[in-house]
Design a protein around this motif. Structure first.
Motif, PDB file in Angstrom:
ATOM      1  N   GLU A 225      93.856  61.224  43.509  1.00 11.43           N
ATOM      2  CA  GLU A 225      92.199  62.286  43.151  1.00 11.43           C
ATOM      3  C   GLU A 225      92.470  62.227  41.508  1.00 11.43           C
ATOM      4  N   ARG A 253      87.521  51.960  47.708  1.00 14.35           N
ATOM      5  CA  ARG A 253      86.716  53.572  46.720  1.00 14.35           C
ATOM      6  C   ARG A 253      86.037  54.320  46.210  1.00 14.35           C
ATOM      7  N   THR A 254      84.968  55.457  46.930  1.00 14.09           N
ATOM      8  CA  THR A 254      83.935  55.727  45.670  1.00 14.09           C
ATOM      9  C   THR A 254      83.699  56.567  45.706  1.00 14.09           C
ATOM     10  N   VAL A 255      84.852  57.390  45.454  1.00 16.65           N
ATOM     11  CA  VAL A 255      85.193  59.644  44.884  1.00 16.65           C
ATOM     12  C   VAL A 255      85.181  58.858  43.532  1.00 16.65           C
ATOM     13  N   ASP A 256      84.940  59.910  42.638  1.00 13.32           N
ATOM     14  CA  ASP A 256      85.125  59.691  41.335  1.00 13.32           C
ATOM     15  C   ASP A 256      86.215  60.330  41.589  1.00 13.32           C
ATOM     16  N   LEU A 423      86.060  67.815  44.494  1.00 12.65           N
ATOM     17  CA  LEU A 423      86.732  67.147  45.490  1.00 12.65           C
ATOM     18  C   LEU A 423      86.612  67.151  46.804  1.00 12.65           C
ATOM     19  N   ASP A 424      86.102  66.713  47.392  1.00 11.94           N
ATOM     20  CA  ASP A 424      85.538  66.424  48.878  1.00 11.94           C
ATOM     21  C   ASP A 424      87.364  67.073  49.612  1.00 11.94           C
TER      22      ASP A 424
END
Length: 428
Positions: A225, A253-256, A423-424
Motif C-alpha cells: 500500500e 489495482r486501482t489504488v494509488d 488510503l482507504d
C-alpha cells in the motif's frame, strides 16, 4: 501532498554518527531518546516513524544500529505521541503469520490505528543462523513464502468482523458468527485461526514493501500500500517509480501506491555550513569499518582494496545474491562518478547510496520538489545522518519551506496512518 517518514537508525545513518562528541550513543538503551525523536517528527507533521530491523550484531567495534527491538519500542513511543504513525520491518522469513498478525494488530489497538508493517524477506546468512537455518533459503523461495505470509496475515486480521464485539454482559462477549477460523493450508504455513486479537483499528495495518528485485517488485505491485525505494539519482528514481506504477495497474489495482525513496539531507542556513556538517561526520569515519560496510553492500571482502585506486570491477546485478536494490545503486554510483575506493567510502557513509542532498532549505526543497513533480517520488523516507540534530534541522528549516510551496500539510487532518497516507480502510 508530499509524504515524509523519519527512518530512525541508532545515532543516525552516517556510519560515524555515534563517534561525534555530541552524539546520543549513551542513550540508545533509553526509550525516552526514541520518544523524543518521534515527537520531533510529529512536530514536523510527518506521516510516520520507520524502523528497519536486523538479526545480527556485526562487528561491535564499528557501532550497531540495533538496540531496542522495534515493535517493543513502538508500543512505548506510541504513548508519547498522538498522531504520527509507526512502521516496523517484520521478516516473513523468520516470523510466522500468526505471531506477526497478533503483534501488529495489538500495536494497532495500542496506538489507536497508527501502525504499518514493512514486509521483507531478510537477506543475510548470518541472520539465518540465528533463526534455525544454515543459510538463507533461495531468493525465489523467500518471495513465495512472503506472498503466502501476507495472505495468511490479512486473513487473520479479517477473521474478526468489524462488528464482532458485543460486550453484552447478559449474553455474548463477541458474536460467534462474526469470528471465523481461516483454515489456511499452503506451501509454507498451516494456520487455523481465528486471531486472538479483534480486528485492528485500521482494518489492516498499512502494508509497506521495499523490494527492488523482480520478485520484490512483483510482490510490491500485488500487495503493498506504500513502497520504500532506493534511488541514487532522479533517473534511477523515475525508472523504479514508473515500473512500479505500471505493475500496480497491470494486476488490476486501482489504488494509488505512494513511493518514498530514501533521502539523506545535510541542511543549514548556508550551503557552506551544510557541507561543513557533512565533512565533520566524514572525517570521523574509520577506514576499516567503512571497508567492512562496503563489503556488505557488494558481497565480497574489500579489506585489501587500494584506497586511492579505482574501484575494482564488480559482477553484474544478476550474479549478486544479496539485496539487489542497494547493489544496483553501488554499480550506478561507480559508473556515474568513477570514484576511487576512498571516495566511494565517503559517498556511502550515510545512507549506503541513497540520494543525498546538501544545501540550504531552499536548495533542498527545490530538489525534493523536482523529484515530486517529475515522477521520482510521492514523498521521502528521511534518513538523517545524525540524530537528533539532522532531523531537528529538517523540521525547523525544510518543512516550513515545503509548506510555503503548498507541498506539505500544515496540520494533521486525520488520526490514523491510513488517513495520513490517503488510503482507504478495508472494511469487513
Amino acid at each position: 501532498m508530499m509524504h515524509l517518514n523519519l527512518f530512525i537508525m541508532g545515532c543516525g545513518h552516517h556510519k560515524a554518527a555515534w563517534r561525534h562528541p555530541n552524539s546520543a550513543v549513551e542513550q540508545l538503551g533509553d526509550i525516552a531518546y526514541y520518544a523524543q525523536l518521534a515527537q520531533i517528527a510529529e512536530r514536523g507533521l510527518f506521516d510516520a516513524v520507520f524502523f528497519a530491523d536486523g538479526g545480527t550484531v556485526g562487528n561491535v567495534s564499528d557501532g550497531s544500529p540495533w538496540f531496542m527491538e522495534p515493535l517493543t519500542a513502538i508500543a512505548a513511543m506510541s504513548q508519547a505521541t498522538d498522531k504520527i504513525g509507526f512502521i516496523s520491518t517484520v521478516s516473513s522469513t523468520f516470523f510466522t503469520p500468526f505471531h506477526a498478525a497478533r503483534m501488529l494488530a495489538s500495536l494497532d489497538h495500542i496506538s489507536k490505528g497508527r501502525i504499518g508493517w514493512n514486509v521483507v524477506t531478510s537477506m543475510f546468512d548470518a541472520e539465518a543462523r540465528n533463526h534455525g537455518y544454515q543459510s538463507m533459503p533461495p531468493h525465489a523461495d523467500r518471495y513465495r513464502r512472503a506472498e503466502e505470509f501476507v495472505q495468511a496475515v490479512l486473513a487473520l486480521w479479517d477473521s474478526w468482523q468489524d462488528d464482532a464485539l458485543l460486550f453484552d454482559r447478559q449474553g455474548h462477549y463477541a458474536h460467534p458468527d462474526r469470528v471465523k477460523p481461516i483454515h489456511h493450508e499452503g506451501e509454507f504455513f498451516l494456520v487455523d485461526g481465528p486471531l486472538t486479537v479483534p480486528r485492528p483499528i485500521q482494518g489492516h495495518p498499512v502494508l509497506f514493501q521495499a523490494g527492488a528485485s523482480e520478485q520484490g517488485r512483483t510482490l510490491a505491485a500485488q500487495c503493498a500500500e506504500a513502497i520504500y525505494a532506493v534511488a541514487y539519482d532522479l533517473p534511477a528514481a523515475q525508472s523504479y517509480y514508473r515500473d512500479i506504477k505500471r505493475r500496480v495497474k497491470a494486476v488490476g489495482r486501482t489504488v494509488d501506491v505512494p513511493i518514498m525513496p530514501g533521502l539523506v539531507t545535510y541542511v543549514a542556513e548556508t550551503e557552506a555550513q551544510a557541507r561543513a556538517k557533512q565533512r565533520e561526520l566524514d572525517e570521523l569515519l574509520p577506514v576499516e569499518a567503512s571497508l567492512r560496510q562496503l563489503g556488505t553492500f557488494v558481497g565480497q571482502d574489500c579489506m585489501d582494496w587500494e584506497l586511492d585506486a579505482p574501484v575494482p570491477d564488480l559482477p553484474p546485478t544478476s550474479e549478486f545474491k544479496g539485496p539487489q536494490g542497494r547493489y544496483t545503486t553501488m554499480l550506478r554510483i561507480i559508473e556515474t562518478e568513477q570514484p576511487t575506493v576512498r571516495q566511494l567510502l565517503g559517498r556511502i557513509a550515510a545512507g549506503g547510496g541513497h540520494c543525498t542532498m546538501v544545501g540550504t532549505p531552499e536548495q533542498i526543497a527545490d530538489q525534493m520538489e523536482h523529484w515530486f513533480r517529475n515522477e521520482g517520488a510521492d514523498g521521502f523516507n528521511l534518513m538523517p545522518p545524525s540524530l537528533p540534530g539532522s532531523i531537528e534541522d529538517f523540521v525547523e528549516l525544510v518543512v516550513p519551506e515545503l509548506q510555503r510551496r503548498g507541498l506539505f500539510r500544515t496540520e494533521y487532518e486525520g488520526s490514523t496512518l491510513r488517513e495520513h497516507l490517503g488510503l482507504d480502510r478495508p472494511n469487513h
